[in-house]
Design a protein around this motif. Structure first.
Motif, PDB file in Angstrom:
ATOM      1  N   MET A   1      15.574  45.816   3.083  1.00 35.14           N
ATOM      2  CA  MET A   1      14.892  46.473   1.977  1.00 35.14           C
ATOM      3  C   MET A   1      14.462  45.450   0.924  1.00 35.14           C
ATOM      4  O   MET A   1      14.310  45.782  -0.233  1.00 35.14           O
ATOM      5  N   SER A   2      14.272  44.241   1.351  1.00 38.78           N
ATOM      6  CA  SER A   2      13.978  43.180   0.397  1.00 38.78           C
ATOM      7  C   SER A   2      12.644  43.349  -0.318  1.00 38.78           C
ATOM      8  O   SER A   2      12.477  42.876  -1.425  1.00 38.78           O
ATOM      9  N   ASN A   3      11.685  44.024   0.290  1.00 36.37           N
ATOM     10  CA  ASN A   3      10.391  44.180  -0.345  1.00 36.37           C
ATOM     11  C   ASN A   3      10.275  45.483  -1.142  1.00 36.37           C
ATOM     12  O   ASN A   3       9.201  45.810  -1.633  1.00 36.37           O
ATOM     13  N   LEU A   4      11.376  46.195  -1.278  1.00 36.78           N
ATOM     14  CA  LEU A   4      11.393  47.446  -2.040  1.00 36.78           C
ATOM     15  C   LEU A   4      12.140  47.233  -3.356  1.00 36.78           C
ATOM     16  O   LEU A   4      12.966  46.338  -3.465  1.00 36.78           O
ATOM     17  N   PRO A   5      11.870  48.085  -4.353  1.00 36.34           N
ATOM     18  CA  PRO A   5      12.592  47.966  -5.627  1.00 36.34           C
ATOM     19  C   PRO A   5      14.100  48.059  -5.423  1.00 36.34           C
ATOM     20  O   PRO A   5      14.579  48.788  -4.553  1.00 36.34           O
ATOM     21  N   LYS A   6      14.845  47.322  -6.215  1.00 32.88           N
ATOM     22  CA  LYS A   6      16.317  47.314  -6.112  1.00 32.88           C
ATOM     23  C   LYS A   6      16.961  48.440  -6.916  1.00 32.88           C
ATOM     24  O   LYS A   6      17.970  48.994  -6.504  1.00 32.88           O
ATOM     25  N   ASP A   7      16.399  48.754  -8.067  1.00 33.30           N
ATOM     26  CA  ASP A   7      16.942  49.812  -8.917  1.00 33.30           C
ATOM     27  C   ASP A   7      16.789  51.153  -8.194  1.00 33.30           C
ATOM     28  O   ASP A   7      15.689  51.496  -7.754  1.00 33.30           O
ATOM     29  N   PRO A   8      17.874  51.929  -8.040  1.00 26.14           N
ATOM     30  CA  PRO A   8      17.797  53.169  -7.259  1.00 26.14           C
ATOM     31  C   PRO A   8      16.829  54.212  -7.826  1.00 26.14           C
ATOM     32  O   PRO A   8      16.187  54.928  -7.058  1.00 26.14           O
ATOM     33  N   VAL A   9      16.696  54.300  -9.128  1.00 23.65           N
ATOM     34  CA  VAL A   9      15.782  55.286  -9.721  1.00 23.65           C
ATOM     35  C   VAL A   9      14.332  54.876  -9.453  1.00 23.65           C
ATOM     36  O   VAL A   9      13.499  55.713  -9.088  1.00 23.65           O
ATOM     37  N   ILE A  10      14.051  53.602  -9.598  1.00 24.70           N
ATOM     38  CA  ILE A  10      12.700  53.113  -9.306  1.00 24.70           C
ATOM     39  C   ILE A  10      12.426  53.206  -7.805  1.00 24.70           C
ATOM     40  O   ILE A  10      11.327  53.580  -7.380  1.00 24.70           O
ATOM     41  N   LEU A  11      13.434  52.902  -7.000  1.00 23.34           N
ATOM     42  CA  LEU A  11      13.286  52.984  -5.550  1.00 23.34           C
ATOM     43  C   LEU A  11      12.952  54.399  -5.111  1.00 23.34           C
ATOM     44  O   LEU A  11      12.008  54.609  -4.348  1.00 23.34           O
ATOM     45  N   VAL A  12      13.690  55.378  -5.572  1.00 18.95           N
ATOM     46  CA  VAL A  12      13.423  56.752  -5.141  1.00 18.95           C
ATOM     47  C   VAL A  12      12.059  57.214  -5.636  1.00 18.95           C
ATOM     48  O   VAL A  12      11.333  57.909  -4.922  1.00 18.95           O
ATOM     49  N   SER A  13      11.669  56.801  -6.822  1.00  8.59           N
ATOM     50  CA  SER A  13      10.352  57.135  -7.340  1.00  8.59           C
ATOM     51  C   SER A  13       9.258  56.508  -6.482  1.00  8.59           C
ATOM     52  O   SER A  13       8.273  57.167  -6.122  1.00  8.59           O
ATOM     53  N   PHE A  14       9.432  55.232  -6.147  1.00  5.44           N
ATOM     54  CA  PHE A  14       8.459  54.528  -5.312  1.00  5.44           C
ATOM     55  C   PHE A  14       8.346  55.183  -3.944  1.00  5.44           C
ATOM     56  O   PHE A  14       7.234  55.463  -3.454  1.00  5.44           O
ATOM     57  N   VAL A  15       9.483  55.424  -3.295  1.00  6.62           N
ATOM     58  CA  VAL A  15       9.476  56.012  -1.954  1.00  6.62           C
ATOM     59  C   VAL A  15       8.841  57.399  -1.988  1.00  6.62           C
ATOM     60  O   VAL A  15       7.985  57.720  -1.149  1.00  6.62           O
ATOM     61  N   ASN A  16       9.234  58.227  -2.943  1.00  4.94           N
ATOM     62  CA  ASN A  16       8.665  59.575  -3.011  1.00  4.94           C
ATOM     63  C   ASN A  16       7.163  59.553  -3.255  1.00  4.94           C
ATOM     64  O   ASN A  16       6.421  60.362  -2.684  1.00  4.94           O
ATOM     65  N   ASN A  22       0.869  58.737   1.004  1.00  3.27           N
ATOM     66  CA  ASN A  22       0.430  57.927   2.144  1.00  3.27           C
ATOM     67  C   ASN A  22       1.097  58.186   3.488  1.00  3.27           C
ATOM     68  O   ASN A  22       0.562  57.753   4.510  1.00  3.27           O
ATOM     69  N   TYR A  23       2.263  58.813   3.504  1.00  5.61           N
ATOM     70  CA  TYR A  23       3.007  58.921   4.753  1.00  5.61           C
ATOM     71  C   TYR A  23       3.444  60.359   5.030  1.00  5.61           C
ATOM     72  O   TYR A  23       4.061  60.992   4.174  1.00  5.61           O
ATOM     73  N   PRO A  24       3.170  60.856   6.232  1.00  2.00           N
ATOM     74  CA  PRO A  24       3.569  62.223   6.568  1.00  2.00           C
ATOM     75  C   PRO A  24       5.054  62.377   6.894  1.00  2.00           C
ATOM     76  O   PRO A  24       5.557  63.489   6.990  1.00  2.00           O
ATOM     77  N   SER A  25       5.752  61.247   7.031  1.00  2.00           N
ATOM     78  CA  SER A  25       7.184  61.324   7.342  1.00  2.00           C
ATOM     79  C   SER A  25       7.897  60.065   6.858  1.00  2.00           C
ATOM     80  O   SER A  25       7.278  59.013   6.659  1.00  2.00           O
ATOM     81  N   LEU A  26       9.205  60.179   6.733  1.00  2.00           N
ATOM     82  CA  LEU A  26      10.022  59.031   6.364  1.00  2.00           C
ATOM     83  C   LEU A  26       9.986  57.976   7.466  1.00  2.00           C
ATOM     84  O   LEU A  26      10.007  56.780   7.190  1.00  2.00           O
ATOM     85  N   ASP A  27       9.905  58.408   8.708  1.00  2.00           N
ATOM     86  CA  ASP A  27       9.818  57.471   9.829  1.00  2.00           C
ATOM     87  C   ASP A  27       8.581  56.581   9.703  1.00  2.00           C
ATOM     88  O   ASP A  27       8.657  55.368   9.922  1.00  2.00           O
ATOM     89  N   ASP A  28       7.450  57.173   9.342  1.00  2.00           N
ATOM     90  CA  ASP A  28       6.215  56.402   9.174  1.00  2.00           C
ATOM     91  C   ASP A  28       6.341  55.407   8.022  1.00  2.00           C
ATOM     92  O   ASP A  28       5.913  54.260   8.123  1.00  2.00           O
ATOM     93  N   PHE A  29       6.925  55.851   6.923  1.00  2.00           N
ATOM     94  CA  PHE A  29       7.142  54.961   5.781  1.00  2.00           C
ATOM     95  C   PHE A  29       8.017  53.777   6.187  1.00  2.00           C
ATOM     96  O   PHE A  29       7.685  52.629   5.918  1.00  2.00           O
ATOM     97  N   CYS A  30       9.130  54.059   6.833  1.00  2.00           N
ATOM     98  CA  CYS A  30      10.075  53.008   7.221  1.00  2.00           C
ATOM     99  C   CYS A  30       9.440  52.030   8.209  1.00  2.00           C
ATOM    100  O   CYS A  30       9.662  50.821   8.110  1.00  2.00           O
TER     101      CYS A  30
END
Length: 63
Positions: A1-16, A22-30
């Motif tokens: 997860m090195s290219n993703l935000p480290k802060d959990p609140v920012i991370l969940v905001s970014f992922v959501n 952009n992504y129809p599923s978590l699998d596609d995002f990952c």
């Protein structure tokens, strides 16, 4: 997860935001970000966020 935000609140905001826009599923995002799905979900679960596949987003767990 090195290219993703480290802060959990920012991370969940970014992922959501990425899941919503952009992504129809978590699998596609990952796959695109080369992130292990299990690591991401476990990391966010540690901070109280659980993936909801129906809504394709991480939600705050209410216990």
């Amino acid at each position: 997860m090195s290219n993703l935000p480290k802060d959990p609140v920012i991370l969940v905001s970014f992922v959501n935001t990425q899941l919503r826009d952009n992504y129809p599923s978590l699998d596609d995002f990952c796959a695109n970000y080369a992130v292990e799905k299990e690591n991401l979900t476990e990391n966010l679960l540690d901070y109280g966020y659980q993936y909801d596949s129906k809504n394709n987003q991480f939600l705050s767990r209410v216990e």
